[in-house]
Design a protein around this motif. Sequence first.
Motif, PDB file in Angstrom:
ATOM      1  N   ARG A 237       0.813  -1.216   0.000  1.00 54.17           N
ATOM      2  CA  ARG A 237       0.000   0.000   0.000  1.00 54.17           C
ATOM      3  C   ARG A 237       0.851   1.272   0.000  1.00 54.17           C
ATOM      4  NH1 ARG A 237      -5.598  -0.201  -0.607  1.00 54.17           N
ATOM      5  NH2 ARG A 237      -5.367   1.931   0.058  1.00 54.17           N
TER       6      ARG A 237
ATOM      7  N   ARG B 275       2.494   2.787  -3.857  1.00 55.25           N
ATOM      8  CA  ARG B 275       1.755   3.737  -4.677  1.00 55.25           C
ATOM      9  C   ARG B 275       1.045   4.729  -3.762  1.00 55.25           C
ATOM     10  NH1 ARG B 275       4.209   1.561  -8.160  1.00 55.25           N
ATOM     11  NH2 ARG B 275       3.500   0.313  -9.891  1.00 55.25           N
ATOM     12  N   GLU B 276       0.645   5.839  -4.321  1.00 54.99           N
ATOM     13  CA  GLU B 276      -0.069   6.846  -3.537  1.00 54.99           C
ATOM     14  C   GLU B 276      -1.568   6.649  -3.732  1.00 54.99           C
ATOM     15  OE1 GLU B 276      -0.680   9.462  -0.834  1.00 54.99           O
ATOM     16  OE2 GLU B 276       1.356   8.986  -1.399  1.00 54.99           O
ATOM     17  N   TYR B 277      -2.164   5.836  -2.867  1.00 51.95           N
ATOM     18  CA  TYR B 277      -3.598   5.567  -2.943  1.00 51.95           C
ATOM     19  C   TYR B 277      -4.407   6.571  -2.128  1.00 51.95           C
ATOM     20  CZ  TYR B 277      -2.425   0.973  -4.823  1.00 51.95           C
ATOM     21  OH  TYR B 277      -1.948  -0.039  -5.588  1.00 51.95           O
ATOM     22  N   ASP B 278      -3.848   7.088  -1.081  1.00 52.14           N
ATOM     23  CA  ASP B 278      -4.591   7.930  -0.157  1.00 52.14           C
ATOM     24  C   ASP B 278      -4.455   9.396  -0.533  1.00 52.14           C
ATOM     25  OD1 ASP B 278      -5.354   5.765   1.429  1.00 52.14           O
ATOM     26  OD2 ASP B 278      -3.393   5.789   2.412  1.00 52.14           O
TER      27      ASP B 278
END
Length: 57
Positions: free
Chosen positions: A14, A17-20
């Motif tokens: 998680r 990558r920049e998911y948030d």
Amino acid sequence: MVEQVNGTLMLHRRLAREYDHRPDNAASRIYWASTATMARRLTTPAPAWRDDFVAAA
């Protein structure tokens, strides 16, 4: 030292990558990843390479 910590944290899927989009969510994921890494280091036995070491006479 900073590069080593960043490299260790990038092993968590998680964080790769920049998911948030919210900074507090991203910070909590970093805390969870750091906690998991620390727990693994505390519970894994130490390497046995010292057992094979023979002191010079």
